[in-house]
Design a protein around this motif. Structure first.
Motif, PDB file in Angstrom:
ATOM      1  N   MET A 149      52.709   1.109 -34.942  1.00 24.47           N
ATOM      2  CA  MET A 149      52.842  -0.296 -34.335  1.00 24.47           C
ATOM      3  C   MET A 149      52.836  -1.528 -34.603  1.00 24.47           C
ATOM      4  N   PHE A 150      52.077  -1.509 -35.675  1.00 26.74           N
ATOM      5  CA  PHE A 150      52.717  -2.854 -36.428  1.00 26.74           C
ATOM      6  C   PHE A 150      53.748  -2.220 -37.036  1.00 26.74           C
ATOM      7  N   ALA A 151      53.802  -1.193 -37.834  1.00 31.36           N
ATOM      8  CA  ALA A 151      55.493  -1.350 -38.370  1.00 31.36           C
ATOM      9  C   ALA A 151      56.602  -2.081 -37.210  1.00 31.36           C
ATOM     10  N   ARG A 152      56.493  -1.374 -36.098  1.00 27.94           N
ATOM     11  CA  ARG A 152      57.188  -1.611 -35.154  1.00 27.94           C
ATOM     12  C   ARG A 152      57.163  -3.195 -35.065  1.00 27.94           C
ATOM     13  N   HIS A 153      56.358  -3.632 -34.899  1.00 29.29           N
ATOM     14  CA  HIS A 153      56.964  -5.426 -34.979  1.00 29.29           C
ATOM     15  C   HIS A 153      57.255  -5.776 -35.998  1.00 29.29           C
ATOM     16  N   MET A 154      56.916  -5.590 -37.301  1.00 27.84           N
ATOM     17  CA  MET A 154      57.267  -5.686 -38.299  1.00 27.84           C
ATOM     18  C   MET A 154      59.139  -5.670 -38.307  1.00 27.84           C
ATOM     19  N   TYR A 155      59.463  -4.184 -37.873  1.00 30.52           N
ATOM     20  CA  TYR A 155      60.821  -4.072 -37.936  1.00 30.52           C
ATOM     21  C   TYR A 155      61.395  -5.298 -36.578  1.00 30.52           C
ATOM     22  N   ALA A 156      60.594  -5.633 -36.051  1.00 33.49           N
ATOM     23  CA  ALA A 156      61.770  -6.032 -35.079  1.00 33.49           C
ATOM     24  C   ALA A 156      61.392  -7.803 -35.153  1.00 33.49           C
ATOM     25  N   VAL A 157      60.149  -7.963 -36.175  1.00 30.02           N
ATOM     26  CA  VAL A 157      60.529  -9.482 -36.993  1.00 30.02           C
ATOM     27  C   VAL A 157      61.559  -9.550 -38.087  1.00 30.02           C
ATOM     28  N   GLU A 158      61.924  -8.389 -39.030  1.00 32.52           N
ATOM     29  CA  GLU A 158      63.111  -8.246 -39.582  1.00 32.52           C
ATOM     30  C   GLU A 158      64.516  -8.181 -39.084  1.00 32.52           C
ATOM     31  N   THR A 159      64.370  -7.670 -37.624  1.00 35.00           N
ATOM     32  CA  THR A 159      65.674  -7.408 -36.857  1.00 35.00           C
ATOM     33  C   THR A 159      65.951  -9.519 -36.132  1.00 35.00           C
ATOM     34  N   LEU A 160      65.592  -9.852 -35.954  1.00 31.32           N
ATOM     35  CA  LEU A 160      65.096 -11.545 -35.313  1.00 31.32           C
ATOM     36  C   LEU A 160      65.685 -12.467 -36.332  1.00 31.32           C
ATOM     37  N   ALA A 161      65.086 -12.029 -37.578  1.00 30.70           N
ATOM     38  CA  ALA A 161      65.679 -12.576 -38.357  1.00 30.70           C
ATOM     39  C   ALA A 161      66.418 -12.310 -39.312  1.00 30.70           C
ATOM     40  N   ARG A 162      67.662 -11.427 -39.138  1.00 31.17           N
ATOM     41  CA  ARG A 162      68.951 -10.974 -39.231  1.00 31.17           C
ATOM     42  C   ARG A 162      69.872 -11.806 -38.720  1.00 31.17           C
ATOM     43  N   LEU A 163      69.156 -11.853 -36.874  1.00 37.01           N
ATOM     44  CA  LEU A 163      70.001 -11.909 -36.432  1.00 37.01           C
ATOM     45  C   LEU A 163      70.449 -13.842 -36.658  1.00 37.01           C
ATOM     46  N   ALA A 164      69.308 -14.614 -36.751  1.00 39.89           N
ATOM     47  CA  ALA A 164      69.059 -15.998 -36.841  1.00 39.89           C
ATOM     48  C   ALA A 164      70.192 -15.479 -38.085  1.00 39.89           C
ATOM     49  N   ALA A 165      69.697 -15.167 -38.889  1.00 43.39           N
ATOM     50  CA  ALA A 165      70.473 -15.614 -39.956  1.00 43.39           C
ATOM     51  C   ALA A 165      71.887 -15.088 -39.860  1.00 43.39           C
ATOM     52  N   GLU A 166      72.588 -14.024 -38.886  1.00 42.59           N
ATOM     53  CA  GLU A 166      73.758 -13.972 -38.507  1.00 42.59           C
ATOM     54  C   GLU A 166      74.577 -14.964 -37.885  1.00 42.59           C
ATOM     55  N   ALA A 167      73.942 -15.674 -36.954  1.00 45.30           N
ATOM     56  CA  ALA A 167      74.257 -16.669 -36.385  1.00 45.30           C
ATOM     57  C   ALA A 167      74.557 -18.108 -37.500  1.00 45.30           C
ATOM     58  N   THR A 168      73.860 -18.186 -38.231  1.00 40.51           N
ATOM     59  CA  THR A 168      74.095 -19.697 -38.887  1.00 40.51           C
ATOM     60  C   THR A 168      74.852 -19.300 -39.258  1.00 40.51           C
ATOM     61  N   ALA A 169      75.543 -18.388 -40.248  1.00 37.40           N
ATOM     62  CA  ALA A 169      76.487 -18.180 -41.032  1.00 37.40           C
ATOM     63  C   ALA A 169      77.648 -18.235 -40.201  1.00 37.40           C
ATOM     64  N   THR A 170      77.902 -17.085 -38.720  1.00 39.37           N
ATOM     65  CA  THR A 170      79.149 -17.252 -38.108  1.00 39.37           C
ATOM     66  C   THR A 170      78.880 -18.979 -37.662  1.00 39.37           C
TER      67      THR A 170
END
Length: 96
Positions: A23-44
Motif C-alpha cells: 500500500m505504501f508503494a501504491r501511494h508513492m506511485y500515485a504521488v509520482e504519477t501526479l507529479a509527472r502530470l503537473a510537470a507535463e501540464a506546466t511544460a505544455t
C-alpha cells in the motif's frame, strides 16, 4: 489546477505515512504519477505561451523599391531563364 494536484499529492502522502508494504508503494506511485502530470501540464502551458508569442509576430513586407536599393534582383516574368521544356528554373531552388 495546480493547487488541486498539490492537494491530491498531500492526501496521497498522508495515506502513505500510515501505510506499509504494498500500500505504501501504491501511494508513492500515485504521488509520482501526479507529479509527472503537473510537470507535463506546466511544460505544455509554457509551450503554448511561447507558441502564441511567436505566432503573433508578423513578417515585415519588403517592397520592390527596398529590394532594388539592397541590390537584389526584382523577380519578374521576363527575367526568368527559359528552358526547352518550359518547366524548370522557377521560383524555387528545387525547380530543375
Amino acid at each position: 489546477m495546480r493547487s488541486k494536484i498539490i492537494q491530491q499529492i498531500e492526501a496521497e502522502l498522508n495515506k502513505a505515512k500510515n501505510a506499509d508494504g504494498e500500500m505504501f508503494a501504491r501511494h508513492m506511485y500515485a504521488v509520482e504519477t501526479l507529479a509527472r502530470l503537473a510537470a507535463e501540464a506546466t511544460a505544455t502551458s509554457a509551450k503554448s505561451v511561447q507558441h502564441m508569442n511567436v505566432s503573433n509576430l508578423s513578417q515585415p513586407a519588403i517592397t520592390a523599391a527596398e529590394l532594388k536599393m539592397m541590390g537584389a534582383k526584382i523577380p519578374t516574368a521576363d527575367n526568368k531563364a527559359v528552358t526547352d521544356d518550359g518547366f524548370g528554373n522557377g521560383d524555387s531552388l528545387f525547380d530543375f
